[in-house]
Write a protein that holds these residues in place. Sequence first.
Motif, PDB file in Angstrom:
ATOM      1  N   GLY A   1       0.617  -1.600   0.284  1.00 41.55           N
ATOM      2  CA  GLY A   1      -0.268  -0.062  -0.229  1.00 41.55           C
ATOM      3  C   GLY A   1       1.229   1.146   0.086  1.00 41.55           C
ATOM      4  O   GLY A   1       0.346   2.576  -0.556  1.00 41.55           O
ATOM      5  N   PHE A   2       2.286   1.853   0.618  1.00 39.54           N
ATOM      6  CA  PHE A   2       3.939   2.531   0.150  1.00 39.54           C
ATOM      7  C   PHE A   2       3.864   2.373  -1.355  1.00 39.54           C
ATOM      8  O   PHE A   2       3.961   3.176  -1.824  1.00 39.54           O
ATOM      9  CB  PHE A   2       3.364   2.387   1.137  1.00 39.54           C
ATOM     10  N   LEU A   3       4.153   1.272  -1.614  1.00 35.40           N
ATOM     11  CA  LEU A   3       5.011   0.881  -3.016  1.00 35.40           C
ATOM     12  C   LEU A   3       4.041   0.903  -4.462  1.00 35.40           C
ATOM     13  O   LEU A   3       4.616   1.488  -4.672  1.00 35.40           O
ATOM     14  CB  LEU A   3       6.154  -0.326  -2.823  1.00 35.40           C
ATOM     15  N   ARG A   4       2.761   0.471  -4.184  1.00 34.58           N
ATOM     16  CA  ARG A   4       2.894   0.135  -5.644  1.00 34.58           C
ATOM     17  C   ARG A   4       1.661   2.249  -5.910  1.00 34.58           C
ATOM     18  O   ARG A   4       1.654   2.133  -6.914  1.00 34.58           O
ATOM     19  CB  ARG A   4       1.393  -0.223  -5.357  1.00 34.58           C
ATOM     20  N   PRO A   5       1.635   2.865  -5.077  1.00 32.64           N
ATOM     21  CA  PRO A   5       0.925   4.298  -5.260  1.00 32.64           C
ATOM     22  C   PRO A   5       2.399   4.398  -5.967  1.00 32.64           C
ATOM     23  O   PRO A   5       2.415   5.873  -6.870  1.00 32.64           O
ATOM     24  CB  PRO A   5       0.532   4.826  -4.004  1.00 32.64           C
TER      25      PRO A   5
ATOM     26  N   ILE B   1      10.603  -1.096  -6.946  1.00 34.40           N
ATOM     27  CA  ILE B   1      10.100   0.184  -7.454  1.00 34.40           C
ATOM     28  C   ILE B   1      10.134  -0.253  -9.035  1.00 34.40           C
ATOM     29  O   ILE B   1       9.408  -1.008 -10.337  1.00 34.40           O
ATOM     30  CB  ILE B   1       9.942   1.232  -7.523  1.00 34.40           C
ATOM     31  N   VAL B   2      11.885  -0.507  -9.065  1.00 38.95           N
ATOM     32  CA  VAL B   2      12.040  -0.768 -10.596  1.00 38.95           C
ATOM     33  C   VAL B   2      11.776  -2.296 -11.197  1.00 38.95           C
ATOM     34  O   VAL B   2      11.237  -2.273 -12.644  1.00 38.95           O
ATOM     35  CB  VAL B   2      14.036  -1.188 -10.898  1.00 38.95           C
ATOM     36  N   GLU B   3      11.644  -3.431 -10.755  1.00 34.40           N
ATOM     37  CA  GLU B   3      11.104  -4.217 -10.883  1.00 34.40           C
ATOM     38  C   GLU B   3       9.455  -4.008 -11.256  1.00 34.40           C
ATOM     39  O   GLU B   3       9.020  -5.344 -12.304  1.00 34.40           O
ATOM     40  CB  GLU B   3      11.530  -5.737 -10.006  1.00 34.40           C
ATOM     41  N   ALA B   4       8.394  -3.885 -10.744  1.00 32.03           N
ATOM     42  CA  ALA B   4       7.000  -3.747 -11.267  1.00 32.03           C
ATOM     43  C   ALA B   4       7.264  -2.474 -11.638  1.00 32.03           C
ATOM     44  O   ALA B   4       6.061  -2.694 -13.412  1.00 32.03           O
ATOM     45  CB  ALA B   4       6.473  -2.476  -9.485  1.00 32.03           C
ATOM     46  N   VAL B   5       8.273  -1.665 -12.656  1.00 29.35           N
ATOM     47  CA  VAL B   5       8.020  -0.686 -13.635  1.00 29.35           C
ATOM     48  C   VAL B   5       8.803  -1.861 -15.203  1.00 29.35           C
ATOM     49  O   VAL B   5       8.177  -1.501 -16.445  1.00 29.35           O
ATOM     50  CB  VAL B   5       9.314   0.717 -13.520  1.00 29.35           C
ATOM     51  N   ARG B   6       9.270  -2.683 -15.102  1.00 22.46           N
ATOM     52  CA  ARG B   6       9.242  -2.980 -15.857  1.00 22.46           C
ATOM     53  C   ARG B   6       8.530  -4.445 -16.003  1.00 22.46           C
ATOM     54  O   ARG B   6       8.482  -4.973 -17.176  1.00 22.46           O
ATOM     55  CB  ARG B   6      11.565  -4.570 -15.411  1.00 22.46           C
ATOM     56  N   GLU B   7       8.099  -4.630 -14.903  1.00 29.48           N
ATOM     57  CA  GLU B   7       6.926  -5.484 -15.350  1.00 29.48           C
ATOM     58  C   GLU B   7       6.515  -4.973 -15.995  1.00 29.48           C
ATOM     59  O   GLU B   7       5.625  -5.882 -17.137  1.00 29.48           O
ATOM     60  CB  GLU B   7       6.130  -6.618 -14.002  1.00 29.48           C
TER      61      GLU B   7
ATOM     62  N   THR C   1       6.767  -2.292 -17.790  1.00 31.52           N
ATOM     63  CA  THR C   1       6.877  -1.955 -18.855  1.00 31.52           C
ATOM     64  C   THR C   1       7.556  -2.213 -20.195  1.00 31.52           C
ATOM     65  O   THR C   1       8.181  -1.935 -21.681  1.00 31.52           O
ATOM     66  CB  THR C   1       7.687  -0.527 -19.306  1.00 31.52           C
ATOM     67  N   GLY C   2       8.607  -3.608 -19.622  1.00 33.84           N
ATOM     68  CA  GLY C   2       9.647  -4.654 -20.373  1.00 33.84           C
ATOM     69  C   GLY C   2      10.708  -3.284 -20.660  1.00 33.84           C
ATOM     70  O   GLY C   2      11.381  -4.334 -21.225  1.00 33.84           O
ATOM     71  N   VAL C   3      11.207  -2.455 -19.883  1.00 26.48           N
ATOM     72  CA  VAL C   3      12.053  -1.960 -19.816  1.00 26.48           C
ATOM     73  C   VAL C   3      12.673  -1.693 -18.674  1.00 26.48           C
ATOM     74  O   VAL C   3      12.108  -1.601 -17.259  1.00 26.48           O
ATOM     75  CB  VAL C   3      11.296  -0.487 -20.369  1.00 26.48           C
ATOM     76  N   GLU C   4      14.073  -1.832 -18.000  1.00 27.46           N
ATOM     77  CA  GLU C   4      14.609  -2.274 -17.014  1.00 27.46           C
ATOM     78  C   GLU C   4      15.220  -1.134 -16.803  1.00 27.46           C
ATOM     79  O   GLU C   4      15.894  -0.886 -17.495  1.00 27.46           O
ATOM     80  CB  GLU C   4      15.927  -3.798 -16.572  1.00 27.46           C
ATOM     81  N   HIS C   5      15.145   0.226 -16.331  1.00 26.37           N
ATOM     82  CA  HIS C   5      15.555   1.467 -15.771  1.00 26.37           C
ATOM     83  C   HIS C   5      16.628   1.496 -15.503  1.00 26.37           C
ATOM     84  O   HIS C   5      16.551   0.816 -14.418  1.00 26.37           O
ATOM     85  CB  HIS C   5      14.825   2.691 -15.766  1.00 26.37           C
ATOM     86  N   PRO C   6      18.031   2.130 -15.808  1.00 30.26           N
ATOM     87  CA  PRO C   6      18.744   2.417 -14.790  1.00 30.26           C
ATOM     88  C   PRO C   6      18.372   2.684 -13.230  1.00 30.26           C
ATOM     89  O   PRO C   6      17.736   3.760 -13.637  1.00 30.26           O
ATOM     90  CB  PRO C   6      20.191   2.717 -15.952  1.00 30.26           C
ATOM     91  N   TRP C   7      19.327   2.771 -12.016  1.00 25.52           N
ATOM     92  CA  TRP C   7      18.903   4.016 -11.523  1.00 25.52           C
ATOM     93  C   TRP C   7      19.147   3.390 -10.593  1.00 25.52           C
ATOM     94  O   TRP C   7      20.508   2.920 -10.132  1.00 25.52           O
ATOM     95  CB  TRP C   7      17.311   2.820 -10.901  1.00 25.52           C
TER      96      TRP C   7
END
Length: 375
Positions: free
Chosen positions: A160-164, A224-230, A232-238
């Motif tokens: 509930g903190f991470l998904r938003p 968050i990076v992993e959720a974004v990758r799932e 968008t299909g893109v693993e962004h550097p961070w």
Amino acid sequence: MPEQLVTAPYDALLLLSFGGPEGPDDVVPFLENVTRGRGIPRERLKEVGKHYFLFGGVSPINEQNRALLDALRKDFAGHGLDLPVYWGNRNWAPYLTDTLREMVADGRRRIAVLATSAYASYSGCRQYRENLAEALATLEAEGLEPPRVDKLRHYFNHPGFLRPMTESVLASLGDLPEGVRAGAHLAFTTHSIPEAAADTSGPVEDHGEGGAYVAQHLDAARLIVEAVREETGVEHPWRLVYQSRSGAPHIPWLEPDICDHLEKLHGEGVPAVVMAPIGFVSDHMEVLYDLDTEATAKAAELGLPVRRSATVGADPRFAAAVRDLVVERAATERGRSVERCALGSLGASHDLCPSGCCPARTPKPAAAGADSPYA
């Protein structure tokens, strides 16, 4: 009532926050509260407070807390929880001691406490516990019987903190020009603290380089990076970076600073950046000034496209997470076995802060922990 909605033994929830000025005349007195005991001259405080004056002397944190209070009350009522929610601050009205005095007058005897800091650190956890102990001692000196207070666990890895925040990062990526979106760097920001304070954050077994403070932020960022990758299909550097340093220059603080990081990324040819303030619950002054003003100006100077993602604020999912934390802790206090909701590799944090957790330079009594003088 279903077991998942029982809040006994708690008869109230206290939202415990930092506080902030709500007008130009409040700025210096507020900063005097924040820096009490450090001997900083009033004229210096006027200089320190200049970023508040850029926003009319108003920090957004109090209004953010009012919105969160409203969200919590709506969520509780919508799920049939008869649990009143109060609000007290460390440094500005409504002051913590006044709120606890009100709660005692209302007959509240067992209070769950939600601090507006999701991570382990002295200023984000132990100091709030010291504030509670000081306030309870004041009530006791006034002849009042102090209530029992239990601080809810750290929630940096609660969905509930991470998904938003994940959705906010996705929205910021989507707002970048299409040509730079896929190559955008994610800069996860949090408040810098002295390295010594970071190294001793969390329980003693977690002490070490960066301690629990850095480890928890890194875990949240990876999720968050992993959720974004799932999505968008893109693993962004961070990278985890820092902001809002306020200490003496000779004392080592966590680095790199966000503005220095933006310069480095620009020099490396990074096409765009999303700044994600995962260290903050709401868009208060450190976000509005240090990111939206200073860091955004630095990016414009560099010609670097940048977006800043939103904090969780009063998102209904965060309010639901708080309900989950209250019910979970209540069940534990009743001796029930509960399944704790936590993502990532670190698992759910402890309920009771152990002795030696996030120590202060000068030891002070702290409530809601194993070493609390108020059991």
